[in-house]
Every structure is written in structure tokens, then in C-alpha cells.
Design a protein around this motif. Structure first.
Motif, PDB file in Angstrom:
ATOM      1  N   GLU A 166      -8.057   5.899  -5.736  1.00 22.58           N
ATOM      2  CA  GLU A 166      -7.103   5.656  -4.632  1.00 22.58           C
ATOM      3  C   GLU A 166      -8.013   5.103  -3.450  1.00 22.58           C
ATOM      4  O   GLU A 166      -7.950   4.078  -3.035  1.00 22.58           O
ATOM      5  N   GLU A 167      -8.652   6.054  -3.092  1.00 24.03           N
ATOM      6  CA  GLU A 167      -9.305   5.875  -1.709  1.00 24.03           C
ATOM      7  C   GLU A 167     -10.401   4.590  -1.848  1.00 24.03           C
ATOM      8  O   GLU A 167     -10.534   3.702  -0.824  1.00 24.03           O
ATOM      9  N   LYS A 185      -8.271   1.366  -1.821  1.00 28.99           N
ATOM     10  CA  LYS A 185      -7.615   0.924  -0.571  1.00 28.99           C
ATOM     11  C   LYS A 185      -8.484   0.835   0.593  1.00 28.99           C
ATOM     12  O   LYS A 185      -8.440  -0.069   1.346  1.00 28.99           O
ATOM     13  N   SER A 186      -9.654   1.436   0.372  1.00 27.52           N
ATOM     14  CA  SER A 186     -10.931   0.884   1.551  1.00 27.52           C
ATOM     15  C   SER A 186     -11.511  -0.592   1.189  1.00 27.52           C
ATOM     16  O   SER A 186     -12.076  -0.901   1.983  1.00 27.52           O
ATOM     17  N   ILE A 219      -9.801  -3.222   0.456  1.00 26.47           N
ATOM     18  CA  ILE A 219      -8.829  -4.327   0.368  1.00 26.47           C
ATOM     19  C   ILE A 219      -9.357  -5.376   1.524  1.00 26.47           C
ATOM     20  O   ILE A 219      -9.658  -4.882   2.476  1.00 26.47           O
ATOM     21  N   TRP A 258      -1.211   0.678  -4.122  1.00 23.98           N
ATOM     22  CA  TRP A 258      -2.586   0.905  -3.535  1.00 23.98           C
ATOM     23  C   TRP A 258      -3.105  -0.466  -2.596  1.00 23.98           C
ATOM     24  O   TRP A 258      -3.489  -0.198  -1.692  1.00 23.98           O
ATOM     25  N   VAL A 259      -2.702  -1.449  -3.299  1.00 21.07           N
ATOM     26  CA  VAL A 259      -3.014  -2.848  -2.685  1.00 21.07           C
ATOM     27  C   VAL A 259      -1.998  -3.417  -2.009  1.00 21.07           C
ATOM     28  O   VAL A 259      -2.026  -4.448  -1.547  1.00 21.07           O
ATOM     29  N   GLY A 260      -0.696  -2.654  -1.863  1.00 17.49           N
ATOM     30  CA  GLY A 260       0.338  -3.216  -1.017  1.00 17.49           C
ATOM     31  C   GLY A 260       1.234  -4.077  -1.537  1.00 17.49           C
ATOM     32  O   GLY A 260       2.282  -4.403  -1.037  1.00 17.49           O
TER      33      GLY A 260
END
Lengths: 303, 178
Positions: free
Chosen positions: A129-130, A133-134, A136, A177-179
Motif C-alpha cells: 500500500e505505502e 501510494k508514495s 503516484i 490506493w491510487v485514488g
């Protein structure tokens, strides 16, 4: 974690864009995968229709090979391949006579086999996940999709041991996670008709019509899938579906690996987005808000 | 061995657990096109109605989506029993009610024997040729070709372990009493 990679036959043919997007996603996430050497087809429903032992031994040849190679998990992007691996393993584990026969065919021990997994299982269970997300680079928050799981991500539950067989959430989760906005809908685990596309296409058109109509009713811009058969059927049969419904149908079908890869800034061409029958790029460009100047997607379009 | 016991041995399913709630029939995506619905197949197996099952369209129309198995309150997998019946029909040479499916599965395994993997374009082309559907599928094949989704067959032939797995499976299966 040492991941083995089993592309499967479709990913070396009609679904080559799933293969490319999956590999580039792993590269972007700095995950090392090694191809399973000399892999053979999982046999799907065909091998077990000819011989029971062949239908069990064929998929397990690959899993036994993965064990010899020292892989801790064998990743197969085709959910049908994963099902046939897990099902064969389940069958030998519950039938000692069958186990000894398959071991005699394969001339190897089948104890301590590595776990076979769909890539969604890794993303959800192995702590990505992190990292996602980091990484993107593209804002996809305007994109509304439905996640279409099809049959074998989570079904049958006792064999697959992953996600909910009636209301799976793993793909919705990784897309969130990517919106990306994932919508609720009622056809996420329906069957697309799979290989009947080659032999009874009218049945596939019937089944895919219901799936696509339901996705459009939910207000989806695109359908996101995690199986090469689902993609092939939904992407290639829209002409016949449009004829059946008497109106134009033009909804892009994307692999989850393409959506994640796009969000992480991988070029659409690398993700194989130009290989679809229904071109998803106009939608992606309309919905994509670049995070800053020099976005790789916009660069490619202007060039 | 009687029909029911043979299906149960091949599929690992206990058909006596089925209490005919028919959730499998209700959820089957192909159920509306089958003569015997999945719950009826289960009941027919239990009654030993071999010819009714082996000559049904149901055993050919099942695509193995496993919706029935997911929903069975008794933990039975009707799809496994249906697959076992199709295997029996193909091994006994029972004339298939849906011949396209028989052609496809046999052609698929023949293609695997060439080099272990299937070449999807040739499996599709040969199946459609033999079932008289090639011409109507050519426009789609051309669209896929233009997009780089039709690959040449993997070469060389005969380089995989599949032929050995194939040969030994049949040897051991013939040597083992079911």
C-alpha cells in the motif's frame, strides 16, 4: 520474498498487454520476479476432460518446478491458471492415492509446494500500500470504474482462500490506493463465458451484455479486470453487444495493472494501452490530471 | 463400479449431501441453456441415470465458473461432478450434445502436445475451422493481428516436459483400477 512468475499462454498471445503491464508494474514497485523456466500450460478445463490424472498432473508440474527453483510464491496473472494450480493441489492433498499417482507421473515429491497466487493477492497481502501510494504520479480521482473479478479470483472459496466469493474487495482496494473511484455494482463475480468465445460466441455475447449494461447503469467510465479471458470477451465483443442492444457501446476495459501502472507514471504504450479494441486512451487523457509539469503521459501525447 | 460411485471417485464429491435446494441451478450462468440444470444433474447422478447425464447438454455447457460450488450450502461442488461426467462421456466416446466443446477440448490438448504451451491463435483458428465459424471471426482476428495480439507459435516443437506428463498419466491411469 522470492517470486516466481508464470505468465500462462494467453499472456504470450492475445493478452500480451496484460503481461507487459504486469511486468512493468513489478519493475516500478521494485519487485524482482523470475520467470518459471520451461513452464507448460495449466491444462485449463481441457486436460481434465481427457484424463483425470493428466488434468491434475499438468498444473502441478509447474508448481513442482517452482519448488525446485526455490520460489516462495508463484505468481500467475491469469486467475484461471491460479485456480487450476490451487485446485490440483487441493485435490492431491485430500486424496493420498491421487497424490502418489501424480508424484509417480511427475517423478518428484509434492510436499512443501510454494503458494500459487494472483498478483492481487501479493499487492493486498504483502504490504504494497505505502509503496504504491508514495509512487503516484498521476491523479486519477476523476476516473469512475467498476471492478470486475469474474470467476476465479476468489471462487470456490475453500480452494482459492482469498477475498470474498460473493463480494470481493481486493481490486477495489488497490484501485482506491491510487485514488480511482470504484462503484458498487451487482455483476462483479458474474461469468463472462470464458473460452466459449471460440465455440459458442452467442453465449458470451449474452453474458457480456448483462455485465456491460450493469457497468454502464452504475455510471462507470471503464471496467477494470484481472483475468485475460474476462478482458478478451468484454473488449472484443462490444460490436455484437451494440447490435443486440441497438445502441452504440464503447466502454474501455482495463487491466488493474494498467490502471496502477498509469497512476505510477508508466507510459501508456509500455502498458499496452494501444492494443485494445476499445481504445482507453481518450478516456484516460480526459480524466487524468497531471501532478506536475513533465508528466510522462502528456509528453507522449504531445510527441 | 456403478455410475454414481464412479462420478464420486472421479470428482471427490458426495452426491448424497445434495438436498436439492437448487441454488446451483438458480445461479448457473448457463442454466437457462441446459436441458438438465445442475441440481437435476446431481439428482440424476444419485439415481444412477447414466445415459440421461452423459447425453445431457449440461455436461458440455458448464464453463467451470464455480458459482454453484461457491453457493452450495452443503459444501458440494456440482461443477466437479459435472466435469467428471464430461470426462466419462469423452473417454467412452459418447456422441457429444454440443460437439463444438468436444472439438475444442481435444484440439486444445493436441496443441499442448506440440510444445507444452498452447498457441492461442492456432487453437482458435483450428477450432473455428472445424466448427464452421472461421469466416465470421476473421474480421476480429485481423483487428487483433493489427494490434500485435497474434503471436507466431512458440518454437521448437517437442521441447517441453508435457509429452512425458501426458504419456505417464495415461500409463498410470490404465494400470490403476479406478
Amino acid at each position: 520474498m522470492k517470486y516466481g512468475y508464470y505468465p500462462g499462454c494467453s499472456l504470450e498471445g492475445i493478452s500480451v498487454e496484460y503481461n507487459h503491464s504486469m511486468r512493468s508494474l513489478f519493475t516500478a514497485l521494485e519487485v524482482t520476479i523470475e520467470d518459471l523456466p520451461d513452464w507448460i500450460c495449466c491444462g485449463t478445463l481441457a486436460a481434465p476432460s481427457i484424463s483425470r490424472l493428466l488434468g491434475i498432473a499438468t498444473p502441478l508440474w509447474n508448481v513442482a518446478k517452482a519448488k525446485q527453483e526455490g520460489f516462495e510464491q508463484l505468481v500467475a496473472p491469469c486467475s484461471a491458471c491460479v485456480y487450476h494450480f490451487k485446485n490440483a493441489e487441493n485435490q492431491v492433498n485430500t486424496n493420498s492415492k491421487l497424490m502418489s499417482e501424480v508424484e509417480a507421473v511427475l517423478e518428484t515429491s509434492l510436499t512443501g509446494l510454494p503458494r500459487t497466487v494472483h498478483p492481487l493477492e501479493i499487492l493486498v497481502n504483502d504490504g504494497f500500500e505505502e509503496r504504491i501510494k508514495s509512487g503516484i504520479k498521476q491523479d486519477l480521482s476523476d476516473l469512475k470504474v467498476v471492478s470486475y473479478y469474474g470467476c476465479h479470483i476468489s471462487r470456490p472459496a475453500d480452494v482459492m482462500q482469498f477475498d470474498d466469493p460473493e463480494d470481493p474487495q481486493s481490486m477495489d482496494l488497490v484501485l482506491s490506493w491510487v485514488g480511482v473511484q470504484t462503484l458498487d455494482w451487482s455483476r462483479k463475480v458474474d461469468c463472462c463465458g470464458a473460452h466459449f468465445s471460440l465455440i459458442k460466441p452467442d453465449i458470451v455475447v449474452d453474458l457480456c451484455t448483462e455485465i456491460i449494461e450493469s457497468a454502464l447503469e452504475a455510471g462507470a467510465d471503464a471496467i477494470v479486470v484481472a483475468c485475460p479471458m474476462c478482458h478478451a470477451n468484454l473488449d472484443t465483443r462490444q460490436g455484437e453487444i451494440a447490435q443486440k442492444l441497438g445502441r452504440s457501446i464503447d466502454i474501455p476495459i482495463l487491466y488493474f495493472s494498467q490502471v496502477l501502472g498509469y497512476a505510477l507514471g508508466i507510459e501508456p504504450k509500455t502498458l499496452g494501452m494501444k492494443k485494445h479494441i476499445v481504445d482507453p486512451l481518450p478516456l484516460m487523457l480526459e480524466k487524468c490530471q497531471p501532478w506536475g509539469n513533465g508528466s510522462p503521459v502528456l509528453q507522449e501525447v504531445s510527441a | 463400479m456403478d455410475f454414481r460411485s464412479e462420478i464420486e471417485a472421479l470428482s471427490g464429491q458426495n452426491t448424497n449431501l445434495c438436498f436439492q435446494c437448487s441454488k446451483c441451478s438458480a445461479g448457473c450462468p448457463l442454466g437457462d441453456k441446459m436441458d438438465l440444470k445442475p441440481a437435476q444433474v446431481m439428482h440424476s447422478i444419485r439415481l444412477g441415470r447414466e445415459q440421461a447425464v452423459l447425453n445431457s447438454t449440461a455436461i458440455w455447457l458448464c464453463v467451470g465458473c464455480e458459482t454453484c460450488s461457491a453457493r452450495c450450502p452443503q459444501g458440494v461442488e456440482p461443477a466437479a461432478a459435472i466435469n467428471a461426467a464430461r470426462l466419462m462421456a469423452m473417454q467412452q466416446g459418447v456422441p457429444p450434445q454440443i460437439k463444438e466443446v468436444d472439438i475444442y477440448y481435444r484440439g486444445f490438448v493436441d496443441n499442448m502436445r506440440l510444445n507444452g504451451k498452447i498457441h492461442d491463435a492456432s487453437v482458435a483458428g483450428i477450432t473455428q475451422l472445424l466448427t464452421g465459424q472461421l469466416v465470421e471471426n476473421l474480421p476480429l482476428a485481423w483487428k487483433l493481428f493489427k494490434r500485435g495480439r497474434v503471436k507466431p507459435p512458440p518454437l521448437p516443437f517437442g521441447g517441453s516436459d508435457f509429452r512425458k506428463v501426458y504419456r505417464k498419466s495415461f500409463e498410470i491411469e490404465e494400470g490403476s483400477a479406478l
